[in-house]
Design an enzyme around this catalytic site. Sequence first.
Site, PDB file in Angstrom:
ATOM      1  N   HIS A   1      41.272 -72.267 -33.531  1.00  0.00           N
ATOM      2  CA  HIS A   1      41.879 -71.626 -32.088  1.00  0.00           C
ATOM      3  C   HIS A   1      42.736 -72.375 -31.784  1.00  0.00           C
ATOM      4  O   HIS A   1      43.168 -73.531 -32.047  1.00  0.00           O
ATOM      5  CB  HIS A   1      40.282 -71.841 -31.258  1.00  0.00           C
ATOM      6  CG  HIS A   1      40.475 -71.444 -30.045  1.00  0.00           C
ATOM      7  ND1 HIS A   1      41.299 -72.175 -28.944  1.00  0.00           N
ATOM      8  CD2 HIS A   1      40.020 -70.337 -29.219  1.00  0.00           C
ATOM      9  CE1 HIS A   1      41.127 -71.178 -27.817  1.00  0.00           C
ATOM     10  NE2 HIS A   1      40.275 -70.306 -27.967  1.00  0.00           N
TER      11      HIS A   1
ATOM     12  N   ASP B   1      35.708 -78.671 -34.049  1.00  0.00           N
ATOM     13  CA  ASP B   1      35.801 -77.729 -32.877  1.00  0.00           C
ATOM     14  C   ASP B   1      34.574 -77.070 -32.684  1.00  0.00           C
ATOM     15  O   ASP B   1      34.094 -76.170 -33.665  1.00  0.00           O
ATOM     16  CB  ASP B   1      36.786 -76.806 -32.733  1.00  0.00           C
ATOM     17  CG  ASP B   1      36.848 -75.814 -31.642  1.00  0.00           C
ATOM     18  OD1 ASP B   1      35.812 -75.900 -30.854  1.00  0.00           O
ATOM     19  OD2 ASP B   1      37.787 -75.090 -31.611  1.00  0.00           O
TER      20      ASP B   1
ATOM     21  N   GLN C   1      32.313 -72.646 -30.675  1.00  0.00           N
ATOM     22  CA  GLN C   1      31.437 -71.494 -30.995  1.00  0.00           C
ATOM     23  C   GLN C   1      30.145 -71.872 -31.691  1.00  0.00           C
ATOM     24  O   GLN C   1      29.359 -70.582 -32.125  1.00  0.00           O
ATOM     25  CB  GLN C   1      32.351 -70.543 -31.805  1.00  0.00           C
ATOM     26  CG  GLN C   1      33.602 -69.746 -31.150  1.00  0.00           C
ATOM     27  CD  GLN C   1      33.012 -69.067 -29.915  1.00  0.00           C
ATOM     28  OE1 GLN C   1      31.979 -68.583 -29.916  1.00  0.00           O
ATOM     29  NE2 GLN C   1      34.049 -68.736 -28.830  1.00  0.00           N
TER      30      GLN C   1
ATOM     31  N   LYS D   1      29.982 -71.553 -22.989  1.00  0.00           N
ATOM     32  CA  LYS D   1      29.536 -70.835 -24.081  1.00  0.00           C
ATOM     33  C   LYS D   1      28.083 -71.063 -24.376  1.00  0.00           C
ATOM     34  O   LYS D   1      27.611 -70.396 -25.455  1.00  0.00           O
ATOM     35  CB  LYS D   1      30.409 -71.060 -25.356  1.00  0.00           C
ATOM     36  CG  LYS D   1      32.132 -70.924 -24.822  1.00  0.00           C
ATOM     37  CD  LYS D   1      32.955 -70.335 -25.857  1.00  0.00           C
ATOM     38  CE  LYS D   1      34.508 -70.654 -25.727  1.00  0.00           C
ATOM     39  NZ  LYS D   1      35.095 -69.440 -25.532  1.00  0.00           N
TER      40      LYS D   1
ATOM     41  N   CYS E   1      43.125 -66.130 -29.045  1.00  0.00           N
ATOM     42  CA  CYS E   1      43.630 -67.477 -29.043  1.00  0.00           C
ATOM     43  C   CYS E   1      43.792 -67.981 -30.272  1.00  0.00           C
ATOM     44  O   CYS E   1      43.313 -69.140 -30.655  1.00  0.00           O
ATOM     45  CB  CYS E   1      42.762 -68.383 -28.077  1.00  0.00           C
ATOM     46  SG  CYS E   1      42.875 -67.823 -26.322  1.00  0.00           S
TER      47      CYS E   1
END
Length: 411
Positions: free
Chosen positions: A128, A205, A208, A231, A369
């Site tokens: 991302h 990261d 998600q 999220k 993104c």
Amino acid sequence: MTTTLQPLDVAAIRKDFPLLSRTLNGKPVIYLDSAVSGQMPLAVIERMSHYEREEHTNVHRGVSTLSQEATDRFEEAREKVRAFLGAASTREIVWTRGATEALNLVAQSFGRMVVQAGDEILLSAMEHHANIVPWQMLAQEKGATIKVIPMNDAGELILESLDELITERTRILGVTHVSNVLGTVNPVKEITARAHARGVSVVVDGAQAVPHLAVDVRDLDADFYAFSGHKLSGPTGIGALYGKLAHLEAMPPWQGGGSMIRSVSWEKTTYMPAPAKFEAGTPPIAAAIGLGAALDYVQALGLDRIAAHEHELLAYATERMAVIPGLRILGNAKDKASVLSFVVEGIHPHDLGSILDSEGVVVRAGHHCAQPVMTRFHIPATTRASFAYFNTREEVDILVSAVMKAIELFK
Ligand code: PMP
């Protein structure tokens, strides 16, 4: 021994989400956009509202009972994040505004400390922008180079390339745990082990990943792990960075102000230990407490049951969408989580998104993104449906019908 998971009671769960009962453009809302932002259950909304109505003040501000109570609730939420990620200590959990701020913190503090001119930063091809741009800014400042771990057509990282890509000059490897476009679950534990074997630190990261899989940062052994509250059934404006304590202790602060100092004088200012050193100014207190309530909520449902439900939905949606003529699914990794990106021949993803919207189906259309992923697959954008524990097969059926309707309209 195999244990059978008790399925989620989705009908009961849906009652916790007022938004799911509203209509959109005259149709019942079908919320298939949790990868953009998850919905918050009432327990979270009410916990935040209770704080604002009955408990609101500032934290870490002296002796008032009210401030001490707010500080306790705020620090309890930090402990919930620690337990959720399996970190060893709350000293390893830094509050941030979200994954983006967490990754910027790592780049600007740790990155500035370890990256010098001529060094290399290795990023995966499916990052991302939040795990690309902070590193590009650092690379520019330091005269360092960014290198990319490629992926195959299924959307899986080509890990055979790692041995060659990691050199004497590599300082940091950044990788997303789950791709927000392709849904690929990357083998972070293996990547971390291979990077560590060559003396490279790993920044993950997790934006998600945390909504869909149980994460244990000690098992993954990553140096840093970033995620966002919104999220994960929590509010916007809050997220966290896990960092190994030895790193956080060695790193310089990145923003200055109140709360992060031990003492200030014109001659010399000293800093608090981690994590306070990285938390200048007044934090989003209600949001942090709300995130704590969100973690309670998802843990009560059970991450394994959530994962099983979402996997079943993803498999069903994939099966139904794959047979639609002219529709191509992007991301066919063996290990995938909760995201279905697709393009339909002859229909721009934005047009498709608008038609789905008119049917009450909320999806995301765009580059997500992750423009380098679009470039890799030679497309400008995708339409993406993403599934959460409150979604149903019936909603997948409505998505499929809406896509078919769009195809008819464009014939
Ligand atoms: N990384 C990934 C993989 C994401 O999907 C997102 C959100 N789209 C982010 C980072 C950034 O999260 P936030 O905007 O909450 O900081």
